[in-house]
Design a protein around this motif. Structure first.
Motif, mmCIF file in Angstrom:
data_model
loop_
_atom_site.group_PDB
_atom_site.id
_atom_site.type_symbol
_atom_site.label_atom_id
_atom_site.label_comp_id
_atom_site.label_asym_id
_atom_site.label_seq_id
_atom_site.Cartn_x
_atom_site.Cartn_y
_atom_site.Cartn_z
ATOM 1 N N LYS A 3 0.613 -1.240 0.145
ATOM 2 C CA LYS A 3 0.040 -0.165 -0.090
ATOM 3 C C LYS A 3 0.955 1.355 -0.143
ATOM 4 O O LYS A 3 0.400 2.262 -0.817
ATOM 5 N N SER A 4 1.894 1.319 0.594
ATOM 6 C CA SER A 4 2.680 2.481 0.932
ATOM 7 C C SER A 4 3.358 2.738 -0.265
ATOM 8 O O SER A 4 3.439 3.850 -0.887
ATOM 9 N N GLN A 5 3.844 1.618 -1.116
ATOM 10 C CA GLN A 5 4.486 1.904 -2.461
ATOM 11 C C GLN A 5 3.373 2.388 -3.571
ATOM 12 O O GLN A 5 3.862 2.973 -4.492
ATOM 13 N N LEU A 6 2.127 1.767 -3.441
ATOM 14 C CA LEU A 6 1.157 2.185 -4.201
ATOM 15 C C LEU A 6 0.928 3.940 -3.993
ATOM 16 O O LEU A 6 0.616 4.608 -4.941
ATOM 17 N N ILE A 7 1.103 4.222 -2.823
ATOM 18 C CA ILE A 7 0.537 5.741 -2.728
ATOM 19 C C ILE A 7 1.804 6.458 -3.088
ATOM 20 O O ILE A 7 1.436 7.595 -3.832
ATOM 21 N N GLU A 8 2.988 6.115 -3.016
ATOM 22 C CA GLU A 8 4.208 6.730 -3.540
ATOM 23 C C GLU A 8 4.286 6.666 -5.022
ATOM 24 O O GLU A 8 4.456 8.021 -5.654
ATOM 25 N N ILE A 24 -6.534 9.178 -1.724
ATOM 26 C CA ILE A 24 -7.156 8.726 -2.570
ATOM 27 C C ILE A 24 -7.276 7.240 -2.642
ATOM 28 O O ILE A 24 -8.288 6.428 -2.911
ATOM 29 N N VAL A 25 -5.997 6.515 -2.382
ATOM 30 C CA VAL A 25 -5.875 5.155 -2.153
ATOM 31 C C VAL A 25 -6.647 4.610 -1.160
ATOM 32 O O VAL A 25 -7.526 3.733 -1.386
ATOM 33 N N ASN A 26 -6.779 5.207 0.083
ATOM 34 C CA ASN A 26 -7.529 4.858 0.943
ATOM 35 C C ASN A 26 -9.110 4.908 0.920
ATOM 36 O O ASN A 26 -9.942 4.054 1.233
ATOM 37 N N GLU A 27 -9.736 6.002 0.183
ATOM 38 C CA GLU A 27 -10.874 6.094 -0.343
ATOM 39 C C GLU A 27 -11.384 4.848 -1.257
ATOM 40 O O GLU A 27 -12.365 4.479 -1.033
ATOM 41 N N ALA A 31 -14.066 2.091 -0.484
ATOM 42 C CA ALA A 31 -15.260 2.110 -1.299
ATOM 43 C C ALA A 31 -15.338 0.571 -1.476
ATOM 44 O O ALA A 31 -16.537 -0.148 -1.654
ATOM 45 N N MET A 32 -14.326 -0.041 -1.946
ATOM 46 C CA MET A 32 -14.326 -1.304 -2.532
ATOM 47 C C MET A 32 -14.733 -2.387 -1.078
ATOM 48 O O MET A 32 -15.448 -3.220 -1.561
ATOM 49 N N THR A 33 -14.210 -2.076 0.011
ATOM 50 C CA THR A 33 -14.529 -2.819 1.143
ATOM 51 C C THR A 33 -15.983 -2.947 1.414
ATOM 52 O O THR A 33 -16.666 -3.813 1.862
#
Length: 97
Positions: A3-8, A24-27, A31-33
């Protein structure tokens, strides 16, 4: 990639601040969860789809003791890879061989 790498990666690709990219990544994950928790599917074209699969109860065994145990029915998330992703991964692996 975690997740951290995706955010970066999102931050670097878009020029967004790390905080905005993290939001954005968390949202998206939230939403998917929520959709999956409500029994809805999530489809991302070219990537794959997430759904909930129901599994029947069954009798299993404790691997340590061999004792029989009843495993209750359950619902678990399931991911089905999309055709585009499957082909990209397949072609990438073949190129390495």
């Amino acid at each position: 990639m975690n997740k951290s790498q995706l955010i970066e990666a999102l931050s670097q690709e878009t020029g967004l601040s790390r905080a905005n990219a993290e939001f954005i990544v968390n949202e998206v994950f939230q939403a998917m969860t929520e959709a999956l928790a409500q029994g809805e599917g999530v489809e991302i074209r070219g990537f794959g789809s997430f759904s909930i699969r129901e599994y029947e109860a069954y009798e299993g065994r404790n691997p340590k003791t061999g004792e029989k145990i009843k495993v209750p029915p359950k619902k678990l998330p399931f991911f089905k890879v999309g055709k585009d992703l499957r082909e990209r991964v397949k072609n990438k692996v073949q190129m390495k061989d």
